[in-house]
Motif scaffolding. Structure first.
Motif, PDB file in Angstrom:
ATOM      1  N   ARG A   1      30.457  69.043  16.397  1.00 12.09           N
ATOM      2  CA  ARG A   1      29.068  69.510  16.377  1.00 12.09           C
ATOM      3  C   ARG A   1      28.201  68.577  15.547  1.00 12.09           C
ATOM      4  O   ARG A   1      27.680  68.941  14.499  1.00 12.09           O
TER       5      ARG A   1
ATOM      6  N   GLN B   1      24.907  66.217  14.477  1.00 11.91           N
ATOM      7  CA  GLN B   1      23.455  66.255  14.668  1.00 11.91           C
ATOM      8  C   GLN B   1      22.985  65.041  15.477  1.00 11.91           C
ATOM      9  O   GLN B   1      22.003  65.111  16.204  1.00 11.91           O
TER      10      GLN B   1
ATOM     11  N   GLU C   1      20.187  69.996  21.355  1.00 11.08           N
ATOM     12  CA  GLU C   1      20.323  70.048  19.898  1.00 11.08           C
ATOM     13  C   GLU C   1      20.698  68.712  19.269  1.00 11.08           C
ATOM     14  O   GLU C   1      20.755  68.587  18.059  1.00 11.08           O
ATOM     15  N   TYR C   2      20.941  67.684  20.110  1.00 10.02           N
ATOM     16  CA  TYR C   2      21.390  66.403  19.577  1.00 10.02           C
ATOM     17  C   TYR C   2      20.268  65.369  19.586  1.00 10.02           C
ATOM     18  O   TYR C   2      19.426  65.363  20.480  1.00 10.02           O
TER      19      TYR C   2
ATOM     20  N   VAL D   1      16.577  60.475  11.826  1.00  4.99           N
ATOM     21  CA  VAL D   1      16.693  61.825  11.293  1.00  4.99           C
ATOM     22  C   VAL D   1      15.886  62.004  10.011  1.00  4.99           C
ATOM     23  O   VAL D   1      15.434  63.094   9.703  1.00  4.99           O
TER      24      VAL D   1
END
Length: 396
Positions: free
Chosen positions: A36, A38, A76-77, A103
């Motif tokens: 999971r 980012q 979500e990525y 990010v």
């Protein structure tokens, strides 16, 4: 948390099977929720000899296509394409910079990287970091106080049912071993470090295996050999390559032995050894890699495989899903990962699962020339990959 998929040179600007398998491994772990991140990063530049498409762009495009066809939500990525590098060394440095830009500054407070590649490639990164740390690509995440782990795809060419493919797959593995020695030799020149005893032994062992492989090729082309001892493909061109490599490696062995024994002309000897060794590695990779282009039929098979995974009824294929070595050494911190020799596009029928630490045995693979290849003692790479998440070394 960022997942970093290492590239591999394209074939006429097209994705190869090995790079596709790395992307499939990533996709499966996203599907299952075991991974999971980012940020997802794809690395690799364009071919320096006129390539129009970068490795990163080709892998990213393939990933988006797979995700669309199996309804994998990517909202979500965030994505990063590191397209400026032609080798792994600057990749992670550039990735960290681009993740920071993508990010924000908070991303580098305590980042974690999951490095995705073929098992033999990740083993090389680990060994270079252990034996030639001054030239390790893992210095960049270490300086940034990162932790990292490995998500690896099994390199299944070595266990192909086709003797020619299995033979060439093992040549690729041997080239990988020589690359570890090559980096150490570069370190002797640029950083004035000693040649590691492990690498002197690695060179001797690899050269010995190459001699056996060369003998095997000659015996497989002998007109008097029985049919089960013959290669189906014409191997004469590979004989010439192997013989040239063996000639160069004999001189490299002599030079590195002198360096290991304290010869005062170590730098000069290392420069000669580096030039010879680099030529051998490049030639073996360029002329003997069995990798091939992904075809439309392959793409259909990949999508079916991912769909089966999503349904929870997937039978694991060699090279298909890989294993995620986290804190427990296996997905979910459970037992050591196993792999099944399945039917993978002409591969061998399913057999006994390979355990970590197994060697490839002729009786499992086939008879004749295949058996001779497999009795040379090639280990699976997963038994040599780290079994725990890396922790940053404390400064002394």
């Amino acid at each position: 948390h960022a997942a970093v998929v290492f590239g591999k040179p394209l074939i006429r600007d097209q994705l190869s099977h090995e790079l596709a398998r790395r992307v499939i491994t990533l996709t499966k772990h996203l599907q299952s929720g075991q991974l999971r991140p980012q940020v997802i990063c794809f690395t690799g530049g364009r071919n320096e000899h006129g390539g129009l498409v970068s490795e990163a762009a080709a892998a990213y495009g393939f990933f988006r296509s797979l995700a669309d066809q199996v309804d994998l939500d990517l909202s979500e990525y965030k994505f990063v394409l590191e397209e400026s590098s032609h080798n792994a060394y600057p990749n992670l440095t550039n990735v960290l910079v681009q993740v920071h830009e993508r990010v924000g500054p908070h991303a580098l407070t305590r980042p974690h990287l999951t490095l995705v590649s073929s098992d033999y490639h990740l083993f090389r990164l680990q060994e270079i970091h252990r034996l030639t740390p001054t030239l390790s690509i893992l210095n960049a995440p270490e300086r940034a106080s990162c932790t990292w782990d490995y998500l690896y795809t099994f390199y299944n060419a070595c266990v192909s049912s086709d003797p020619s493919t299995a033979f060439l797959g093992r040549i690729v593995v041997l080239a990988n071993e020589l690359s570890i020695v090559l980096e150490n030799t570069r370190g002797v020149i640029s950083k004035k470090i000693a040649i590691a005893e492990d690498n002197v032994n690695r060179l001797r062992t690899t050269a010995s295996k190459l001699r056996e492989m060369t003998t095997l090729v000659h015996s497989g082309m002998d007109a008097t050999a029985t049919s089960d001892k013959k290669f189906a493909a014409d191997m004469r061109g590979y004989c010439e390559v192997l013989e040239g490599c063996m000639f160069a490696l004999r001189e490299v062995e002599r030079l590195l032995s002198r360096i290991a024994n304290g010869d005062p002309s170590a730098t000069r000897n290392a420069q000669k050894a580096k030039a010879l060794l680099a030529g051998v590695v490049v030639r073996m990779r360029r002329e003997m890699d069995p990798d091939c282009i992904v075809t439309p039929r392959d793409l259909e098979d990949f999508v079916d495989e991912l769909a089966a995974t999503a349904r929870g009824h997937h039978r694991h294929h060699p090279g298909a899903g890989g294993a995620h070595l986290g804190a427990g050494g296996a997905p979910g911190g459970g037992k050591t990962p196993r792999r099944q020799r399945g039917n993978n596009g002409g591969g061998m029928p399913a057999g006994r699962p390979l355990e970590v630490g197994d060697e490839y045995k002729g009786e499992d693979v086939g008879d004749g020339v295949m058996e001779e290849i497999d009795l040379m003692g090639f280990e699976t790479h997963e038994d040599r990959l780290p079994q725990t998440r890396h922790k940053k070394r404390k400064k002394s």
